[in-house]
Design a protein around this motif. Structure first.
Motif, mmCIF file in Angstrom:
data_model
loop_
_atom_site.group_PDB
_atom_site.id
_atom_site.type_symbol
_atom_site.label_atom_id
_atom_site.label_comp_id
_atom_site.label_asym_id
_atom_site.label_seq_id
_atom_site.Cartn_x
_atom_site.Cartn_y
_atom_site.Cartn_z
ATOM 1 N N ILE A 1 32.865 38.483 29.170
ATOM 2 C CA ILE A 1 33.005 38.185 30.598
ATOM 3 C C ILE A 1 32.214 39.224 31.381
ATOM 4 O O ILE A 1 32.447 40.429 31.235
ATOM 5 C CB ILE A 1 34.492 38.204 31.023
ATOM 6 C CG1 ILE A 1 35.236 37.057 30.312
ATOM 7 C CG2 ILE A 1 34.626 38.079 32.533
ATOM 8 C CD1 ILE A 1 36.717 37.030 30.568
ATOM 9 N N GLU A 2 31.262 38.758 32.197
ATOM 10 C CA GLU A 2 30.359 39.653 32.925
ATOM 11 C C GLU A 2 30.649 39.541 34.426
ATOM 12 O O GLU A 2 30.182 38.614 35.090
ATOM 13 C CB GLU A 2 28.909 39.282 32.608
ATOM 14 C CG GLU A 2 28.604 39.431 31.118
ATOM 15 C CD GLU A 2 27.301 38.765 30.709
ATOM 16 O OE1 GLU A 2 26.391 39.489 30.265
ATOM 17 O OE2 GLU A 2 27.203 37.528 30.821
ATOM 18 N N LEU B 1 27.966 39.011 37.247
ATOM 19 C CA LEU B 1 27.169 37.785 37.286
ATOM 20 C C LEU B 1 27.944 36.660 37.964
ATOM 21 O O LEU B 1 29.173 36.561 37.854
ATOM 22 C CB LEU B 1 26.781 37.356 35.865
ATOM 23 C CG LEU B 1 25.924 38.351 35.065
ATOM 24 C CD1 LEU B 1 25.547 37.736 33.713
ATOM 25 C CD2 LEU B 1 24.670 38.749 35.830
ATOM 26 N N ALA B 2 27.199 35.778 38.646
ATOM 27 C CA ALA B 2 27.821 34.686 39.407
ATOM 28 C C ALA B 2 28.623 33.748 38.509
ATOM 29 O O ALA B 2 29.644 33.201 38.931
ATOM 30 C CB ALA B 2 26.742 33.905 40.156
ATOM 31 N N LYS B 3 28.191 33.571 37.276
ATOM 32 C CA LYS B 3 28.865 32.631 36.374
ATOM 33 C C LYS B 3 30.313 33.034 36.089
ATOM 34 O O LYS B 3 31.156 32.193 35.787
ATOM 35 C CB LYS B 3 28.095 32.497 35.064
ATOM 36 C CG LYS B 3 28.165 33.703 34.153
ATOM 37 C CD LYS B 3 27.406 33.481 32.861
ATOM 38 C CE LYS B 3 27.527 34.693 31.917
ATOM 39 N NZ LYS B 3 28.898 34.895 31.423
ATOM 40 N N ASP B 4 30.607 34.327 36.208
ATOM 41 C CA ASP B 4 31.957 34.809 35.921
ATOM 42 C C ASP B 4 32.653 35.376 37.155
ATOM 43 O O ASP B 4 33.645 36.109 37.038
ATOM 44 C CB ASP B 4 31.911 35.886 34.826
ATOM 45 C CG ASP B 4 31.598 35.311 33.452
ATOM 46 O OD1 ASP B 4 31.850 34.109 33.244
ATOM 47 O OD2 ASP B 4 31.091 36.063 32.593
ATOM 48 N N LYS C 1 34.611 34.151 39.290
ATOM 49 C CA LYS C 1 36.021 33.782 39.484
ATOM 50 C C LYS C 1 36.956 34.716 38.715
ATOM 51 O O LYS C 1 38.132 34.887 39.066
ATOM 52 C CB LYS C 1 36.254 32.335 39.084
ATOM 53 C CG LYS C 1 36.121 32.050 37.593
ATOM 54 C CD LYS C 1 36.414 30.573 37.317
ATOM 55 C CE LYS C 1 36.237 30.250 35.839
ATOM 56 N NZ LYS C 1 36.523 28.825 35.546
#
Length: 424
Positions: free
Chosen positions: A57-58, A61-64, A66
């Motif tokens: 989990i990064e 970065l936008a992908k994580d 939340k």
């Protein structure tokens, strides 16, 4: 390019499945994420761990994004690993970017933080938790309290000269000169020329470190923070204190700044791992002096970039490199003070470093060159005044062959010292 970080990899392996949360700390861009997500992950995969057993989990970065909500993070991970016989490894990158959120069961109570999420996840038997972060107080001081001793800290530094030389090779003296100028931030080694290296180091301060401190700490006087940063970079290895710094800022910028504000701003710079403080220790009195003390920069390339690659006083640069090397080797480092009597007066003399680890203690002088008997005597006098049996070393730039003098003091070249950790 893979740079081996064997010292840190061994620590991760030693701490594996010990029931603790592994907290990987250090200045931003020093290689923490690469250590965890590339080097350690490669080790796990080569030892039979399946890719599906490693959860990454990064938070930067936008992908994580939340998962900056600690409740979302804990819920997601639990669903992945609970009621499963497999063992899982959880990597959370840049944990300091986690948010504080309201407790849905007690909205007026204390906020839920990443400490709560990690304490929750730590209780899962088939999960081994690793986090990285760039905030020393959040991840070193506070975490010990919040996790009540149930955490392991792995402090990562920019490349040591040993690590640096293992990649660049060639003439050792030439490599040292480049290391002293550009430092050991790992990405320096992938920059194609001098101009690109300088540009990269300068941008780190402006776009990463200062911006991060100003935003995260809500700094009101950004120009004063910059002034303090410049002063610390210009005076590495020199005695100072908050009052002296405040007076210098006032005289240079005609800005009156409170001593408490200076202290707070220095703490922010230390919190970001940019600087370390070393206190003066009375060798005979066995006590610390409150002021003055010295600051050393975590990376000489960053220091040099901040002052425009000027002020290349090798004496102070070498002293900073020796200090950093001792810290990398996990010694506690103080400035030694011994006294002598002359004409009825008590005169303080300085030992550059007292390095201690466990029951081991070593006195170290950093000397660029000892061309004259007078200079030799000045360095030796402080060591002799200690009048004890602990090992004593003079690290020098002007010699390559090591030897012991008649007082049993080891004289050793700086490159030899940096490449041979068996010396201490």
């Amino acid at each position: 390019m893979i740079i081996k970080r064997d010292k840190y990899l061994k620590q991760l392996i030693d701490y594996q499945w010990d029931g603790q949360i592994k907290v990987i700390t250090g200045i931003r861009r020093c290689g923490k994420s690469f250590l965890l997500k590339t080097i350690y992950k490669k080790h796990l995969l080569s030892n039979g761990v399946d890719e599906s057993q490693i959860i990454v989990i990064e938070l930067d970065l936008a992908k994580d994004i939340k998962f900056r909500n600690p409740l979302e993070l804990a819920d997601f991970v639990r669903k992945q690993v609970e009621n499963n016989n497999q063992q899982y490894y959880l990597f959370i990158d840049e944990i300091q970017m986690s948010d504080k959120v309201d407790n849905p069961y007690n909205p007026s109570g204390e906020k839920i933080t990443f400490y709560d999420a990690l304490n929750d996840l730590k209780s899962i038997d088939n999960l081994d938790v690793y986090v990285t972060g760039s905030n020393s107080k959040m991840l070193s001081s506070d975490i010990l309290t919040q996790f009540r001793g149930r955490s392991d800290e792995i402090r990562v530094h920019p490349l040591s000269f040993f690590e640096y030389y293992s990649v660049v090779g060639g003439d050792k003296e030439d490599a040292f000169e480049n290391y002293a100028f550009y430092g050991g931030m790992p990405l320096i080694l992938s920059r194609p020329n001098d101009a690109a290296k300088m540009k990269y180091l300068i941008s780190l301060f402006d776009e990463v470190y200062l911006k991060d401190i100003i935003e995260r700490k809500k700094i009101e006087y950004g120009d004063v923070l910059s002034q303090i940063l410049d002063l610390l970079c210009s005076s590495v290895g020199s005695l100072t204190n908050p009052t002296k710094i405040a007076n210098t800022v006032k005289s240079k910028e005609n800005v009156k700044i409170a001593q408490n504000t200076v202290s707070a701003y220095i703490n922010h710079l230390e919190d970001a791992f940019l600087f370390s403080e070393s206190k003066r220790y009375n060798v005979k009195g066995k006590s610390y002096f409150e002021y003055p003390y010295k600051f050393y920069c975590e990376d000489l390339g960053l220091r040099n970039a901040r002052i425009g690659f000027r002020q290349q006083e090798m004496t102070h640069i070498m002293e900073n490199i020796v200090y950093n090397e001792l810290v990398i080797r996990e010694f506690s480092v103080d400035i030694g003070v011994v006294f002598k009597r002359k004409n009825g007066q008590r005169i303080a003399k300085e030992i550059d470093f007292i390095a201690t680890k466990g029951g081991k203690k070593i006195y170290i002088q950093s000397a660029f060159a000892l061309e004259t008997e007078e200079k030799k005597e000045a360095e030796l006098e402080s060591l002799r005044l200690a009048k004890d049996s602990f090992p004593k070393i003079i690290v020098r730039k002007d010699i390559r062959k090591r030897w012991y003098d008649d007082d049993g003091i080891l004289n050793i070249g700086i490159v030899d010292f940096l490449l041979d950790d068996s010396i201490i």
